[in-house]
Every structure is written in structure tokens, then in C-alpha cells.
Design an enzyme around this catalytic site. Structure first.
Site, PDB file in Angstrom:
ATOM      1  CD  GLU A 133       0.240  -1.142   3.315  1.00  0.00           C
ATOM      2  OE1 GLU A 133       0.193  -2.319   2.564  1.00  0.00           O
ATOM      3  OE2 GLU A 133       0.745  -1.179   4.088  1.00  0.00           O
ATOM      4  CD  GLU A 188      -2.357  -3.865  -0.823  1.00  0.00           C
ATOM      5  OE1 GLU A 188      -1.360  -3.168  -0.142  1.00  0.00           O
ATOM      6  OE2 GLU A 188      -1.946  -5.216  -0.421  1.00  0.00           O
TER       7      GLU A 188
HETATM    8  N1  PHE Z   1       1.400  -4.390   3.244  1.00  0.00           N
HETATM    9  C1  PHE Z   1       0.713  -5.905   3.242  1.00  0.00           C
HETATM   10  C2  PHE Z   1      -0.275  -5.935   2.314  1.00  0.00           C
HETATM   11  O1  PHE Z   1      -1.268  -6.324   3.914  1.00  0.00           O
HETATM   12  C3  PHE Z   1       1.857  -6.968   2.427  1.00  0.00           C
HETATM   13  C4  PHE Z   1       2.485  -6.701   2.453  1.00  0.00           C
HETATM   14  C5  PHE Z   1       3.935  -6.693   3.730  1.00  0.00           C
HETATM   15  C6  PHE Z   1       3.717  -7.031   1.996  1.00  0.00           C
HETATM   16  C7  PHE Z   1       5.098  -7.056   3.803  1.00  0.00           C
HETATM   17  C8  PHE Z   1       4.925  -6.209   1.378  1.00  0.00           C
HETATM   18  C9  PHE Z   1       5.682  -6.441   2.153  1.00  0.00           C
HETATM   19  O2  PHE Z   1      -1.253  -4.955   2.216  1.00  0.00           O
HETATM   20 ZN    ZN Z   2      -2.306  -4.987   4.038  1.00  0.00          ZN
END
Ligand code: PHE
Ligand code: ZN
Length: 885
Positions: free
Chosen positions: A272, A306
Site C-alpha cells: 500500500e 491496498e
Molecule cells: N502490507 C501489505 C498488505 O497487506 C503486505 C505486505 C507486507 C507486503 C510486507 C509486502 C511486505 O497490504
Molecule cells: Zn494490508
């Protein structure tokens, strides 16, 4: 310690300290070259007023960086002014506020971990969550340091016409030697894990969205050249998500541009990053001939997820990584709500519940069990778990159930009002809801601190003379690592009571607790708060049949002694469609477990008629929508059954499951065939067409399970004539998981058609890796040699090795241990190139204690061997060491 190797120490939530410094502004220049990249950064640092300790030094994070120059307030810093440690840059005697300029060199081309700045094919991209920004430049790499960023990117213009960053565009131009530049300004302060940049040559789909206050937003989706015809669904999904978040939460987008870039090499689903989401191609690309209906749903859900992070995660972020569920549990809940609104709510709900009951319950009763807000970790990457994400979403859902939709919205409004622009904790989140609704949620907070799956034992009593019905609920939660005793949870327990005709009785109940109000209606949410609690219903004219834990109103295991007949009655009559499915699952699971017992005892396995009769009635029930009928007819798999038993006898479970499936298919062959013929062949992208496909293909799968030659023919014909990937792949799957004589032919035809479509080939790998056949391991070994396989690509690793180890119980748990050996070797290899992925692969061994003695020994041997390996990453070390404990 080797260069770049990070220590295997445990970090504790309790030890949180505010950062000694803050970084208000970041100005970066990123120079991209074919052999390396150079990062110039200028940080405006100042002491954090919240930090009370003495400050003799400032420790910045940095890994695998080559420092080229360093200056404080534009003066080159002498060697005495700083120290370079393995993973830190230490500035001695820092001033109250100053600017720090560093230039570092890095090697994105050699970055196989896919954290920090790396190359995916010919494109540069980044991944900074959780702690990847420190692999780009020296920084305070923690989410409670939020900064405004200005970033300039420079690269060769021919090879990298698109230069993308966070925020809004702020200029671009030409440079000598065929290079060019672009500058980006992100006005909204953000933690560095949301930083992103991309450089490459893409095809671009453009659109726009006008927000509710009339602000136009440019929407852009960047994909590999030639994939433009697979972007329309992603773009539609973005617009739906933007509109939904305005309607349901009043949340508006805050920049002039929203960009999505799809890359083929990505450790997770998507990320995101502020205004510049980077996605795994799997969650962007889709058209009728490359993606199944499930893939379409996955794209829509992840795009929405996202996007929703922009408010839940980005504007309001996490104070520290222990609070990860603050953004992930909440955002998963929001994307689940969104998907329920976009399609069939019951089907979406039961698909989500299945994930909890299989993967999450398994994690929660194993060596890696942790609360949704963990207390400690060795490697943060290991805590992007189904517990933090999916159980975290269940906890938010319970809050929603307890407060009601309006109360929850009030709480959310208060949360945004109070915390916009801040890095906060899960407690802050719950407190906002408590305050906005004037509710005491102290006990509810135990869901954040206690791990493990509560078990609820239900008993009931009907007092005919007084027309009184009493439900007694008892809860207990088994011990988990580090947590022996658990306090009772606050559990919203949704129920209905059915009369003899199958209708919901009017409920009239008053709990013995003075503070509970009476509830009148046909469905009640019982507030279970103590270890044991009684709920008394008055004026109940006949002995009712309880419909319990409707909609899975809490992530718990339920125990109530239903008879087979009662389950069949619920399946046919419950006004809760979710509980009809649940009744079907319980009924069939029980029959499968009984068959497994018969197999163990050397007796003949049996399928009681009540099951086939109940399933036949589902096939015949034209009142139910097709997608739901399909789910009702899907028999529980091994992953589901495993969580229902103490000790797993894998041979008996596999035998029983295959026996029951085949016997159901033989008994219902004719009605299944009729239903298949009636509903097959839908081609539209709408929900009704997808529902028809789901039902037809469930029927087809069962028909093939009967091993009838005609069924093989039907599947073969569908494989060739299909007008959608859903139908084509369902036919392939049915054949590939059977002993059909034309099985290999089907697989060969499929590769022939799709060898150039990476995502479709992933399906082809997976369907073979998960085949319940004795030859599965040899096939997987052969597939590793296939030209489309690439051990450096996470999608391929997931498609083949992860699928085999996590979704082929019969193959992975081969009695001779060859499955274990094979996977352990792959873990050892991946440990070098991509530790994050290696740790996910090795978790296949986590539940070794639940299998028979021989298998336990075989699994333990592999785990112990891994522990002695040199250069073991903290990622793999943490998982393996916790499992063997
Ligand atoms: N934050 C992302 C999600 O869930 C997942 C993610 C975590 C992607 C770590 C890459 C590394 O939307
Ligand atoms: Zn997430």
C-alpha cells in the site's frame, strides 16, 4: 557476524521507547544505473520532545549500504564524528536539530531477497515494509517516524521511460547521455515503510475518479508490455473501492494521482505505498481467458485492501510493528465487508471462515501461536500471519457486531478524528470506539493480548412446564507458548432457535446479569463474558433446536451434541444461510472422521444415507443461489478435517476422504449430471454467471470423483471447449486430480496453450503439486526442471513447493519421509536467496507433533538438520527453533 547478517535477538513489545530523533523532511535523489544505484539523502532531524533519556549518539539503521559520503549541516563529517557498524550508522554527539546528508551505493541487481530496491525483470521497484527502507539509505527505520518526502529519480530514458514515486508529480526533464529525471512530492507525512519508487518501461491504463468533494484523481495502472488487455478488471475494482470507502466510511482520497504497478517478482500479494501501490501481477492481471472467477475476486479484494490502507494504515499508522494488526486486521475486515457488498455475502463469509478454521486454528494451536498483537518477535517478517491478518479481522468484526453498524462507524469517525497523522496502538483504536459509544471495552481487549482458540461448550435444557429454555455456555482457552492461563474472553455469540417447522422462534431472553438488557427478536447476540454463563429464554412453547454461533460471530471452536438428523434439519431449514453451510460441513466432517476410524480399525468404511439425501436435497433446492449450492456441495478437505482431531492419522484421513467423495459421487451421479447439464456453459462476468459456473464445476469435480469413464469425457470436452478460464481450469483440475487415462494429455494440452502466460502456468504447477496421487513428489521433482519454473520467483515457489508442502497432505506426509526431505532441501536453498520465503516454506513442518510417531521423527530430523546449517537466516531460525522447542 557476516556482513549483512542480522542478529537473532528477540524484540519485546514492552520495551518500546519513543525515537530519540524525528525526521521532518526527507529529500532524496536516486540515480539508477545498470550496475548499481546511488542514493543521495538529506534528512532534517530534530530531537523528539517525547524522548526523555540522555542522547549521546544517534543510531540510524542501514543494511548492505556502501557509504560514499556523509555531511552534517553541509560540513563533511570527520571520521571521529561517526561510526559504521554492521547494521547501523552511529552519529556521535548529535545537535538538537541538524541536516544529515549521506550518499550510499547499493546493488539492486543482486537483491534476491526482494526487500529494499530490487529489479524485477527489466524494471526497478521497491518493497520497504516492514524494514526494507534501511536497505536503501540510512534512516530511522521505524513506523513512528513520519516525514514529508521529496524524491528525484534519474535513469536512462530509453530503458526506463516511467519514473514513479509517492505523492504528486513535481516536475521532470531531460539529462545528458540519454538520461532523464522526474521529481515527486508527497505532502502527507508518512513512515518510511510506505516509501516506493519504480522505474521501467510499461503499458499504461489510465482513468479517473472524482471524489465526493469534487476533487479529480488520475488513476494509472502500469503493467508489462502486452498485458493491457488484462487490466480492465483492476481499474473497475479501484473505482468501486474508492466509491465504497466514501459511502460506507466517509473516507476520501487525498492526492491528485493514484498509481498501481504490477511486478512479477514480489514476496507478498501487494503493498500500500502512499499513492504508488506495488502489486504482485497475480492481483492485477485478469481476463476471461487467463483468470478464474476466484482470481477475479482476489484481484478485486486485494485492490480494495491496498486502497483502504490509505486511511487505515497510511494516514493513521502503527506506532511499532507489534501493532501490525491495527492496520492489517482492520483493513482485512474492511476488504471483507466490501467484497460482501459486491457479491454474495454468505459465500464470501463462509470462504473467510474456512481460512480461520483451517490455517488460523492450526497456527493458533501450534508452536508459532501468538496474539493478534504479538508480545515478541525475532524477525518481523514472520508475523505477517493469518493470525494478525485474518483473526485480527475477526476481532474487528466482533467489535462491529457488539457496537452495531452505526456504533462502529461512530467509533471509526472518532478514531480518524483523533489520530489522523499519528502512529498509534491497538489500544488507541479500541479506546476510540469505547469513547465514541460510551462502552467499557476493557475485557474485549483480551482478544489482543491472549493467543489461542477459545472452545465453547454448549448444553441446553427445556423446561416444558414453564415454557423455559436455558442455554449454558462454557468457555475455556487452551494454553499456548508463554501463556498458560487465560482469562475469559468477551464473546458475541449469535443464535437463533428453530421450531419444529424450521422457523425462527421469537426470542425473549433476559440474562441473569443485571446489566444485560432483554432482547426481543428472532436472532440474538448473547454477550458471553464469564467462564460459564446461562441464558434463559421465556415463553418458548416447544423444545427448540438451537442454531449456534451464526455467521461465525466469534473465532472460536463450538461443541454441541447435534444428532445427524438435527444437522440435516438445520441444513434444510436454518434461516441463517451461513449456518446451513456450517451444518453441512459438520455433518460431512463427522461422517468422514467416522470413516477414518473404520479404516483404522480395519472395518469397512460406510456412508450413511442421511448424507446423500441431504446433499441430493441441496442439488434440488432451486431457491438457493447457485454459488451457495456449490459451497454446500463441497466436501471438507484434509486441511479442515485435521483441525477437528487431536492426533492426525493422515493415511486414515486421506482414505476416508477419498472414499466418501467417491461414494457420494457414485450415489448422486445422475442428479449431479443433470444439474451439470442444466447450469453449465455460462460465459458472462456477472455474479449469476459465476454462480452457475461454480455449481456446474462442483458437479463436474464430483462426477470425475466417481471414476466413471463418461465423466472423464465430459471433463475432457469442457477442457477443450471452455470459453472461460474458470471452466477450463476446473476441467483440468478434475482430470489432474484423477486417474483418468487422458490425464497427461490434458496437462500437455494446457501447457501448450499457456506456456507464455506466467500466471496461468502457476495454476498448472499447482494443480499437479496438489494432486492426491502417489506419484505427486516425482511429478514435482520433474516440474522443477520445466523451463517455466524459476526458484528465484516467489510465485513459482508458491505454485510448486508451497502448494506441495502446504496443500498436498498425502504427498508431503509420505510415509517414507521423501516429501519432508525434498522440502527441507528447498528451504536450505531458499534460505540463502530469499529468507522471508524460506521461512514460509519451512512452516509446513510446524505441526509435526500432531502426526504419528514415525512421521514425527522424520520431520524432527529435518528440522534439527536445518538448525545446524551455517548462515541460517533469522527468519528460518525463528520458525524452526520455535517448532523444535
Ligand atoms: N502490507 C501489505 C498488505 O497487506 C503486505 C505486505 C507486507 C507486503 C510486507 C509486502 C511486505 O497490504
Ligand atoms: Zn494490508
Amino acid at each position: 557476524m557476516a556482513k549483512g547478517e542480522v542478529s537473532k535477538t528477540t524484540k519485546y513489545r514492552e520495551q518500546y521507547q519513543p525515537s530519540s530523533y524525528l525526521i521532518d523532511r526527507v529529500d532524496m535523489l536516486v540515480e539508477l544505473f545498470e550496475s548499481h544505484a546511488e542514493i543521495h539523502s538529506c534528512l532534517a532531524l530534530r530531537r523528539n520532545p517525547l524522548f526523555t533519556g540522555a542522547v549521546e549518539e544517534l543510531r540510524l539503521d542501514g543494511e548492505e549500504l556502501e557509504l560514499k559520503s556523509i555531511a552534517v549541516n553541509d560540513q563533511a563529517l570527520p571520521l571521529s564524528g561517526y561510526e559504521l557498524q554492521d547494521a547501523h550508522l552511529v552519529i556521535r554527539q548529535p545537535a538538537e536539530s541538524f541536516t544529515l546528508k549521506t550518499v550510499v551505493q547499493i546493488k539492486p541487481q543482486d537483491n534476491t531477497r526482494l526487500e529494499g530496491l530490487y529489479k524485477s525483470g527489466s524494471k526497478f521497484c521497491t518493497q520497504c515494509e516492514a524494514e526494507g527502507f534501511r536497505r536503501i539509505t540510512y534512516f530511522l527505520d521505524r513506523p513512528d517516524v513520519m516525514s514529508v518526502y521529496d524524491v528525484t529519480i534519474r535513469a536512462d530514458k530509453n530503458a526506463y521511460p516511467a519514473l514513479l514515486g509517492n505523492g504528486n508529480p513535481a516536475g521532470s526533464g531531460e539529462l545528458p547521455e540519454g538520461r532523464h529525471w522526474a521529481r515527486w512530492h508527497d505532502p502527507i507525512p508518512k513512515p518510511c515503510y510506505l516509501f516506493a519508487l519504480v522505474a521501467g518501461d510499461f503499458d499504461l491504463l489510465e482513468d479517473s475518479f472524482t471524489t465526493m468533494s469534487g476533487h479529480p484523481v488520475a488513476l494509472k495502472i502500469y503493467v508489462d508490455k502486452g498485458k493491457l488487455d488484462q487490466c480492465a478488471h483492476a481499474m473497475r475494482s479501484v473505482k468501486k473501492a474508492m466509491q465504497w470507502d466514501e459511502e460506507v466510511y466517509g473516507r476520501e482520497y487525498d492526492l491528485d494521482i493514484y498509481q498501481i504497478v504490477a511486478v512479477s517478482d514480489f514476496n507478498m500479494g501487494a503493498m500500500e505505498n502512499k499513492g504508488l501501490n506495488i502489486f504482485n501481477t497475480k492481483y492485477v492481471l485478469a481476463n476471461e481467458m487467463t483468470a478464474t472467477d476466484a482470481d477475479y475476486d482476489g484481484v478485486e479484494a486485494v485492490i480494495a485492501h491496498e486502497y483502504f490502507h490509505n486511511w487505515t494504515g497510511n494516514r493513521v499508522t502503527c506506532r511499532d510493528w507489534f501493532q501490525l494488526s491495527l492496520k492489517e486486521g482492520l483493513t482485512v475486515f474492511r476488504d471483507q465487508q466490501f467484497s460482501m457488498d459486491m457479491g454474495s455475502p454468505t459465500v464470501k463469509r463462509l470462504d473467510d471462515v474456512r481460512v480461520i478454521r483451517t490455517a488460523q486454528f492450526s497456527e493458533d494451536s501450534g508452536p508459532m501461536a501468538h496474539p493478534i498483537r504479538p508480545d515478541s518477535y525475532v524477525e518481523m517478517n514472520n508475523f505477517y500471519t493469518v493470525t494478525v491478518y485474518n483473526k485480527g479481522a475477526e476481532v474487528i468484526r466482533m467489535l462491529h457486531t457488539l457496537l452495531g453498524a452505526d456504533g462502529f462507524r461512530k467509533g471509526m469517525d472518532r478514531y480518524f478524528e483523533r489520530h489522523d497523522g499519528q502512529a498509534v496502538t491497538c489500544d488507541d483504536f479500541v479506546q476510540a470506539h469505547a469513547d465514541a459509544n460510551q462502552r467499557d471495552l476493557e475485557q474485549f481487549k483480551r482478544w489482543y493480548s491472549q493467543a489461542g482458540t477459545p472452545v465453547i461448550n454448549v448444553s441446553d435444557h427445556y423446561d416444558a412446564a414453564n415454557q423455559r429454555y436455558t442455554l449454558t455456555l462454557k468457555q475455556h482457552c487452551p494454553a499456548t507458548p508463554g501463556q498458560k492461563e487465560k482469562q475469559p474472553f468477551f464473546i458475541p455469540f449469535k443464535i437463533g432457535l428453530l421450531d419444529k417447522a424450521g422457523n425462527d422462534l421469537p426470542l425473549n431472553w433476559q440474562s441473569k446479569d443485571a446489566d444485560d438488557q432483554a432482547i426481543y427478536g428472532r436472532e440474538a447476540v448473547l454477550p458471553l463474558q464469564r467462564a460459564e454463563q446461562q441464558f434463559v429464554f421465556e415463553h418458548i412453547g416447544e423444545k427448540p433446536l438451537p442454531s449456534l454461533l451464526r455467521d461465525f460471530s466469534a473465532p472460536v471452536k463450538l461443541r454441541y451434541d447435534y444428532s445427524d438428523e438435527q444437522l440435516a434439519f438445520l441444513l434444510a431449514n436454518d434461516s441463517s444461510l451461513f449456518n446451513r453451510w456450517d451444518a453441512a460441513q459438520q455433518l460431512v466432517s463427522r461422517v468422514m472422521l467416522n470413516a477414518a476410524e473404520q479404516f483404522r480399525a480395519g472395518e469397512e468404511m460406510r456412508l450413511p444415507a442421511i448424507v446423500t439425501e441431504a446433499l441430493a436435497a441441496v442439488l434440488d433446492n432451486h431457491q438457493l443461489d447457485n454459488a451457495l449450492r456449490a459451497r454446500l456441495l463441497q466436501l471438507p478437505d484434509i486441511g479442515y478435517l485435521q483441525e477437528l482431531v487431536e492426533k492426525i492419522d493422515i493415511d486414515a484421513l486421506v482414505a476416508a476422504q477419498q472414499f466418501i467423495k467417491r461414494r457420494v459421487a457414485e450415489t448422486l451421479y445422475q442428479p449431479l449430471r443433470d444439474c451439470f447439464q442444466r447450469v453449465r456453459g455460462a460465459t458472462g462476468l456477472d455474479g449469476d454467471s459465476a454462480g452457475r459456473r461454480a455449481l456446474a464445476n462442483t458437479c463436474l469435480g464430483l462426477l470425475v470423483d466417481s471414476t466413471d469413464a463418461e465423466a472423464y469425457q465430459l471433463a475432457h470436452a469442457q477442457l477443450h471447449e471452455a470459453k472461460t478460464m474458470t471452466d477450463r481450469f476446473a476441467a483440468l483440475r478434475a482430470l489432474a486430480h484423477s486417474a483418468a487415462p487422458n490425464r497427461q494429455q490434458a496437462l500437455d494440452d494446457f501447457t501448450h496453450w499457456y506456456v507464455d502466460e506466467a500466471l496461468v502456468m502457476d495454476k498448472w504447477f499447482t494443480v499437479q503439486a496438489t494432486a492426491p496421487l502417489a506419484s505427486a513428489l516425482q511429478e514435482v521433482q520433474k516440474l522443477e526442471q520445466h523451463s517455466a519454473f524459476d526458484a528465484k520467483n516467489p510465485n513459482k515457489v508458491r505454485a510448486l513447493w508451497m502448494a506441495f508442502s502446504h496443500a498436498n497432505p498425502a504427498g508431503f506426509h509420505r510415509a517414507d519421509g521423501a516429501g519432508y526431505q525434498f522440502i527441507a532441501e528447498r528451504v536450505a536453498r531458499l534460505n540463502q536467496s530469499n529468507p522471508q520465503l524460506a521461512a514460509r516454506l519451512v512452516s509446513a513442518f510446524n505441526r509435526w507433533k500432531r502426526y504419528d510417531d514415525d512421521r514425527q521423527q522424520l520431520m524432527l530430523k529435518e528440522l534439527k538438520a536445518l538448525l545446524t546449517q551455517s548462515g541460517l537466516s533469522p527468519d528460518v531460525f525463528e520458525i524452526v527453533s520455535k517448532s523444535v522447542e
